[in-house]
Design a protein around this motif. Structure first.
Motif, PDB file in Angstrom:
ATOM      1  N   LYS A  17       0.824  -1.217   0.000  1.00  0.00           N
ATOM      2  CA  LYS A  17       0.000   0.000   0.000  1.00  0.00           C
ATOM      3  C   LYS A  17       0.857   1.266   0.000  1.00  0.00           C
ATOM      4  N   LEU A  18       2.084   1.170   0.540  1.00  0.00           N
ATOM      5  CA  LEU A  18       2.964   2.338   0.652  1.00  0.00           C
ATOM      6  C   LEU A  18       3.817   2.591  -0.586  1.00  0.00           C
ATOM      7  N   CYS A  19       4.309   1.518  -1.199  1.00  0.00           N
ATOM      8  CA  CYS A  19       5.234   1.703  -2.318  1.00  0.00           C
ATOM      9  C   CYS A  19       5.047   0.596  -3.338  1.00  0.00           C
ATOM     10  N   ASN A  20       5.466   0.874  -4.563  1.00  0.00           N
ATOM     11  CA  ASN A  20       5.315  -0.129  -5.607  1.00  0.00           C
ATOM     12  C   ASN A  20       6.541  -1.022  -5.740  1.00  0.00           C
ATOM     13  N   ARG A  21       7.713  -0.608  -5.241  1.00  0.00           N
ATOM     14  CA  ARG A  21       8.924  -1.438  -5.262  1.00  0.00           C
ATOM     15  C   ARG A  21       9.442  -1.604  -3.844  1.00  0.00           C
ATOM     16  N   PHE A  22       9.532  -2.831  -3.421  1.00  0.00           N
ATOM     17  CA  PHE A  22      10.022  -3.134  -2.087  1.00  0.00           C
ATOM     18  C   PHE A  22      10.846  -4.411  -2.147  1.00  0.00           C
ATOM     19  N   ILE A  23      11.590  -4.668  -1.057  1.00  0.00           N
ATOM     20  CA  ILE A  23      12.469  -5.825  -1.003  1.00  0.00           C
ATOM     21  C   ILE A  23      12.308  -6.516   0.349  1.00  0.00           C
ATOM     22  N   GLN A  24      12.452  -7.832   0.334  1.00  0.00           N
ATOM     23  CA  GLN A  24      12.368  -8.615   1.567  1.00  0.00           C
ATOM     24  C   GLN A  24      13.708  -8.597   2.288  1.00  0.00           C
ATOM     25  N   LEU A  25      13.653  -8.387   3.606  1.00  0.00           N
ATOM     26  CA  LEU A  25      14.826  -8.454   4.470  1.00  0.00           C
ATOM     27  C   LEU A  25      14.596  -9.579   5.477  1.00  0.00           C
ATOM     28  N   GLU A  26      15.670 -10.272   5.828  1.00  0.00           N
ATOM     29  CA  GLU A  26      15.575 -11.403   6.747  1.00  0.00           C
ATOM     30  C   GLU A  26      16.354 -11.089   8.016  1.00  0.00           C
ATOM     31  N   CYS A  27      15.783 -11.431   9.169  1.00  0.00           N
ATOM     32  CA  CYS A  27      16.454 -11.196  10.439  1.00  0.00           C
ATOM     33  C   CYS A  27      17.557 -12.240  10.621  1.00  0.00           C
ATOM     34  N   ASP A  28      18.769 -11.746  10.894  1.00  0.00           N
ATOM     35  CA  ASP A  28      19.909 -12.626  11.126  1.00  0.00           C
ATOM     36  C   ASP A  28      20.818 -11.973  12.153  1.00  0.00           C
ATOM     37  N   LYS A  29      20.955 -12.597  13.304  1.00  0.00           N
ATOM     38  CA  LYS A  29      21.830 -12.100  14.383  1.00  0.00           C
ATOM     39  C   LYS A  29      21.474 -10.675  14.787  1.00  0.00           C
ATOM     40  N   ASN A  30      20.206 -10.444  15.054  1.00  0.00           N
ATOM     41  CA  ASN A  30      19.670  -9.184  15.581  1.00  0.00           C
ATOM     42  C   ASN A  30      19.605  -8.026  14.599  1.00  0.00           C
ATOM     43  N   TYR A  31      19.888  -8.279  13.307  1.00  0.00           N
ATOM     44  CA  TYR A  31      19.773  -7.225  12.296  1.00  0.00           C
ATOM     45  C   TYR A  31      19.096  -7.789  11.056  1.00  0.00           C
ATOM     46  N   TYR A  32      18.315  -6.925  10.387  1.00  0.00           N
ATOM     47  CA  TYR A  32      17.731  -7.316   9.115  1.00  0.00           C
ATOM     48  C   TYR A  32      18.795  -7.182   8.029  1.00  0.00           C
ATOM     49  N   ILE A  33      18.877  -8.185   7.176  1.00  0.00           N
ATOM     50  CA  ILE A  33      19.838  -8.165   6.078  1.00  0.00           C
ATOM     51  C   ILE A  33      19.141  -8.572   4.787  1.00  0.00           C
ATOM     52  N   ILE A  34      19.730  -8.161   3.676  1.00  0.00           N
ATOM     53  CA  ILE A  34      19.328  -8.721   2.385  1.00  0.00           C
ATOM     54  C   ILE A  34      20.071 -10.044   2.293  1.00  0.00           C
ATOM     55  N   PRO A  35      19.373 -11.153   2.099  1.00  0.00           N
ATOM     56  CA  PRO A  35      19.987 -12.469   2.316  1.00  0.00           C
ATOM     57  C   PRO A  35      20.992 -12.938   1.272  1.00  0.00           C
ATOM     58  N   HIS A  36      21.663 -12.047   0.594  1.00  0.00           N
ATOM     59  CA  HIS A  36      22.709 -12.438  -0.350  1.00  0.00           C
ATOM     60  C   HIS A  36      24.044 -12.003   0.231  1.00  0.00           C
ATOM     61  N   GLN A  37      24.925 -12.953   0.485  1.00  0.00           N
ATOM     62  CA  GLN A  37      26.187 -12.613   1.119  1.00  0.00           C
ATOM     63  C   GLN A  37      27.382 -13.267   0.446  1.00  0.00           C
ATOM     64  N   ARG A  38      27.176 -14.029  -0.616  1.00  0.00           N
ATOM     65  CA  ARG A  38      28.270 -14.730  -1.274  1.00  0.00           C
ATOM     66  C   ARG A  38      28.228 -14.503  -2.776  1.00  0.00           C
ATOM     67  N   TYR A  39      29.414 -14.439  -3.326  1.00  0.00           N
ATOM     68  CA  TYR A  39      29.537 -14.348  -4.773  1.00  0.00           C
ATOM     69  C   TYR A  39      30.732 -15.193  -5.179  1.00  0.00           C
ATOM     70  N   TYR A  40      30.540 -16.117  -6.094  1.00  0.00           N
ATOM     71  CA  TYR A  40      31.595 -17.039  -6.508  1.00  0.00           C
ATOM     72  C   TYR A  40      32.589 -16.342  -7.427  1.00  0.00           C
TER      73      TYR A  40
END
Length: 178
Positions: free
Chosen positions: A103-126
């Motif tokens: 209802k607030l915005c047309n583009r949003f992203i999911q954040l996941e709680c990890d070790k007391n902070y919300y993060i974008i769940p991508h942390q590795r790149y080969y």
């Protein structure tokens, strides 16, 4: 004889359906717009799993605090211009349930709680083995991750980029700066 044919075709059909599903998912994400987020804090290798670049996506000036691990919230995406050509994405507070944020915005992203902070769940790149020695030369003050985000807020890594006079994919940058 008919039972053998049936039992042999079932795994083939399952594999075919899986391949079809993954192809459709890839094409769907390929049609999404790319959002660029700054990368901070990295470790050039994961000694157990190989040549992975471990990093954290800097999505706001400070990270949002959470209480329950694996809890998912969504935040609206805002784009700031570095200059007239390049837009860098940030997430605006407050974080909300993903169904409510539509209802607030047309583009949003999911954040996941990890070790007391919300993060974008991508942390590795080969990093391919050919470039493993050049990883320490990456200028992380100019490094960004390109994310494609679908309509439900799920993100997928497109590429790691280095911003010079334009966004250069990481592998191309490593080829040009041996």
């Amino acid at each position: 004889m008919k039972n053998k044919i049936i039992f042999l075709t079932i795994p083939f059909l399952i594999l075919l359906i899986y391949i079809l599903f993954r192809t459709i998912e890839y094409v769907y994400f390929a049609q999404q717009k790319t959002y660029f987020f700054r990368i901070e804090g990295y470790d050039p290798r994961d000694l157990i799993k190989g040549n992975y670049l471990l990093y954290r996506i800097r999505y706001h000036d400070e990270y949002f605090v959470c209480n329950t691990n694996k809890e998912i919230k969504c935040g609206c995406i805002h784009q700031d211009s570095i200059d007239k050509k390049y837009k860098i994405s940030k997430i605006l507070p407050p974080l909300m349930e993903c169904n409510d944020i539509k209802k607030l915005c047309n583009r949003f992203i999911q954040l996941e709680c990890d070790k007391n902070y919300y993060i974008i769940p991508h942390q590795r790149y080969y990093i391919p083995e050919d470039f493993s020695n050049a990883v320490n030369k990456i200028p992380f003050d100019k490094s960004y991750v390109g994310l494609r985000i679908d309509l439900q807020g799920k993100s997928q890594i497109e590429e790691i980029y280095i911003l010079e006079d334009k966004f250069i994919p990481l592998i191309e940058y490593l080829k040009a700066h041996p």
